[in-house]
Design an enzyme around this catalytic site. Structure first.
Site, PDB file in Angstrom:
ATOM      1  N   HIS A  32       2.373  -2.948   8.772  1.00 50.83           N
ATOM      2  CA  HIS A  32       2.801  -2.162   9.934  1.00 50.83           C
ATOM      3  C   HIS A  32       4.285  -1.822   9.830  1.00 50.83           C
ATOM      4  CE1 HIS A  32      -0.785  -2.840  12.682  1.00 50.83           C
ATOM      5  NE2 HIS A  32      -1.051  -3.576  11.621  1.00 50.83           N
ATOM      6  N   ASP A 129       3.734  -0.683  18.695  1.00 55.64           N
ATOM      7  CA  ASP A 129       2.544  -0.960  17.901  1.00 55.64           C
ATOM      8  C   ASP A 129       1.441  -1.512  18.800  1.00 55.64           C
ATOM      9  OD1 ASP A 129       0.999  -1.303  15.583  1.00 55.64           O
ATOM     10  OD2 ASP A 129       2.671  -2.169  14.463  1.00 55.64           O
ATOM     11  N   SER A 291      -0.885  -6.808  -0.911  1.00 56.77           N
ATOM     12  CA  SER A 291      -0.366  -8.171  -0.803  1.00 56.77           C
ATOM     13  C   SER A 291      -1.138  -9.038   0.186  1.00 56.77           C
ATOM     14  CB  SER A 291       1.106  -8.133  -0.393  1.00 56.77           C
ATOM     15  OG  SER A 291       1.249  -7.469   0.860  1.00 56.77           O
ATOM     16  N   HIS A 370      -7.971  -1.179  -2.629  1.00 57.14           N
ATOM     17  CA  HIS A 370      -8.622  -1.616  -1.397  1.00 57.14           C
ATOM     18  C   HIS A 370      -8.689  -0.516  -0.338  1.00 57.14           C
ATOM     19  CE1 HIS A 370      -4.372  -1.798  -0.831  1.00 57.14           C
ATOM     20  NE2 HIS A 370      -4.410  -2.330   0.371  1.00 57.14           N
ATOM     21  N   SER A 375      -1.556   3.308  -0.287  1.00 61.14           N
ATOM     22  CA  SER A 375      -1.900   3.216  -1.711  1.00 61.14           C
ATOM     23  C   SER A 375      -2.634   4.461  -2.177  1.00 61.14           C
ATOM     24  CB  SER A 375      -2.760   1.974  -1.971  1.00 61.14           C
ATOM     25  OG  SER A 375      -2.003   0.792  -1.809  1.00 61.14           O
ATOM     26  N   GLU A 378      -0.171   7.240  -2.653  1.00 60.59           N
ATOM     27  CA  GLU A 378       0.582   7.026  -3.895  1.00 60.59           C
ATOM     28  C   GLU A 378      -0.231   7.456  -5.104  1.00 60.59           C
ATOM     29  OE1 GLU A 378       1.929   3.012  -4.198  1.00 60.59           O
ATOM     30  OE2 GLU A 378       3.183   3.116  -2.418  1.00 60.59           O
ATOM     31  N   GLY A 393     -11.601  -3.952   7.953  1.00 58.05           N
ATOM     32  CA  GLY A 393     -11.038  -3.080   8.976  1.00 58.05           C
ATOM     33  C   GLY A 393     -10.942  -1.620   8.620  1.00 58.05           C
TER      34      GLY A 393
END
Length: 482
Positions: A32, A129, A291, A370, A375, A378, A393
């Site tokens: 986040h 958030d 991570s 994942h 990602s 990228e 999720g």
């Protein structure tokens, strides 16, 4: 008052005024925090003053991620004592899932402190958030506007965290069968349903922990009571879902685009550059799950055997929860004789690596991940084919967006009931995108991947997302005439 934009010698734009002041207040998880930092960096280039709030243990890392600017500051909050939360561990990166839930308890205890900090800062906006659903009313008392910054794709919000998912107040969670289907009024897109194991995973957000509202209740409350919603997406990628969210909450939905990361200036670490240089262009599979996403022993075994079956070189990054020994866990999962069979073409690593630099290397042709959306972006920017193996999720919905709506990647096939995948499923998914470019579906996927790469690399388009957001905020803050 309108902002005046000037072009620097490096071609980027900054504003000639710093009227707008934004406080950033993400949940204490780097999944986040990172999007809030990326957004802060883009806003600061246009002269927006940034005050970034976080727990003391996160400050150094946040400072290292933020662009240096006299108008950007990180404010360490006093972290309260919470029973069951180890002292000094103040982000999900170092905590078990149960301990991570206690971070929400800590945030609640910070309300008086946050009120004092905001009273002194007097920002025009607070970007907040999911875990701070109390913030809109607190900020409103101080005359400060609130923007709920959703770090998830609009599909995730539209499928899971909108009022029509649970139209009647109830203490009961939806059933697995109910969560397999979209909510009432959901747009007609490629997403018709989810698998049983995915719906079962979604049940987590409807559970109550430590006497706190469920994640679902907190998100819907925050989205309902804020002044505006900011989504990390764009109409080009998610038009139907954005319109559905607007309809559900009946308020402005601002868009910042997918937030394309800036290219990294440092060189790739020499040992990885040397290893990758051995292989041909677009021939290597890079595999990482971030991570905070972890595979179990059986999943690691099937993944590695599947990569072996492709006969392609591969670079795998595997991480494990805090206090778990990588070498011990890996030895338990490694198939017999595996290391010897792949010693000249396979690397398995644990810990941080320069992912952006690795993906940009000419030998990387495929990114198996994942389905974290950052990602995926990228990968697309770096001309890598995308294979997705989502674990939890929003990752499941990210994968459906990319493979279904955008048609720019493939998802590993998994068993409906429990999500099992085998080595052949890994092999088949990789071969589908690494096949000869003239064969379908590889040809169509590559064409779409190229289209999205061009869109994401179009600096003018990406810059306009930020400029438009600043103008919208100026209007909301009364700094610019309508």
């Amino acid at each position: 008052m309108a902002m005046a934009y000037e072009e620097n010698s490096n071609g980027s734009t900054t504003s000639s005024s710093s009227l707008l002041h934004v406080a950033m207040f993400p949940f204490f998880a780097f999944g986040h925090i990172s999007p809030f930092v990326q957004l802060s960096n883009k806003l600061s280039l246009l002269g927006v003053k940034i005050s970034f709030l976080s727990a003391p243990a996160n400050v150094n890392r946040i400072n290292s991620m933020l662009n240096p600017s006299p108008d950007t500051q990180v404010i360490p909050l006093t972290f309260p004592k919470v029973e069951g939360l180890p002292p000094g561990l103040e982000s999900t990166a170092d905590l078990s899932p149960a301990e991570s839930e206690l971070l929400r308890v800590a945030l609640d205890l910070m309300q008086p402190q946050i009120k004092n900090v905001l009273s002194e800062l007097k920002p025009h906006f607070v970007f907040f958030d999911f875990a701070q659903d109390w913030l809109p009313s607190l900020a409103s008392e101080l005359g400060i506007k609130t923007i709920f910054f959703s770090v998830f794709v609009a599909l995730s919000t539209a499928f899971l965290t909108i009022p029509s998912r649970l139209p009647e107040p109830t203490s009961q969670s939806p059933t697995v069968d109910e969560l397999k289907k979209p909510p009432s009024g959901f747009p007609n897109t490629s997403v018709k349903s989810v698998k049983t194991f995915e719906a079962r995973n979604f049940l987590y957000i409807f559970k109550n922990f430590n006497g706190k509202p469920s994640v679902y209740d907190a998100v819907v409350s925050g989205l309902t009571n804020c002044d505006a919603i900011l989504a990390k997406t764009c109409y080009e990628m998610e038009g139907p879902y954005i319109d559905y969210v607007k309809q559900q909450f009946n308020k402005p939905v601002l868009l910042i685009g997918p937030i394309v990361p800036e290219p990294r200036s440092e060189k790739l670490e020499e040992k990885w550059a040397y290893w990758l240089d051995q292989f041909g262009e677009k021939s290597v599979i890079y595999c990482s799950f971030g991570s905070e996403t972890f595979l179990n022993e059986n999943q690691i075994k099937e993944l590695l055997l599947g990569l072996e079956l492709t006969n392609l070189p591969f670079f795998v990054v595997l991480n494990f929860p805090a206090n778990i020994d990588f070498s011990v866990e890996l030895n338990k999962a490694l198939p017999d004789g595996f290391s010897e069979r792949v010693k000249n073409r396979g690397v398995i690593h644990s810990g941080w690596v320069q992912q952006q630099k690795i993906l940009a290397h000419k030998s990387i042709g495929c990114f198996l991940c994942h389905a974290g959306f950052s990602s995926i972006i990228e990968a697309l920017v770096n001309d890598c084919q995308v294979v997705m193996l989502p674990q939890k999720g929003d990752q499941f919905l990210n994968s459906k967006l990319v493979s279904g709506d955008l048609k720019a990647g493939v998802e590993v096939n998994r068993r409906d009931e429990d999500g099992f995948f085998g080595k052949e499923d890994i092999k088949k998914a990789v071969e589908m995108v690494m096949a000869n470019v003239d064969e379908e579906p590889a040809k169509s996927i590559r064409e779409n991947q190229k289209k999205w790469k061009e869109f994401l690399q179009n600096g003018k388009i990406q810059e306009n997302f930020v400029k438009d957001l600043v103008k919208e905020m100026e209007l909301m803050a009364g700094l610019q005439a309508p």
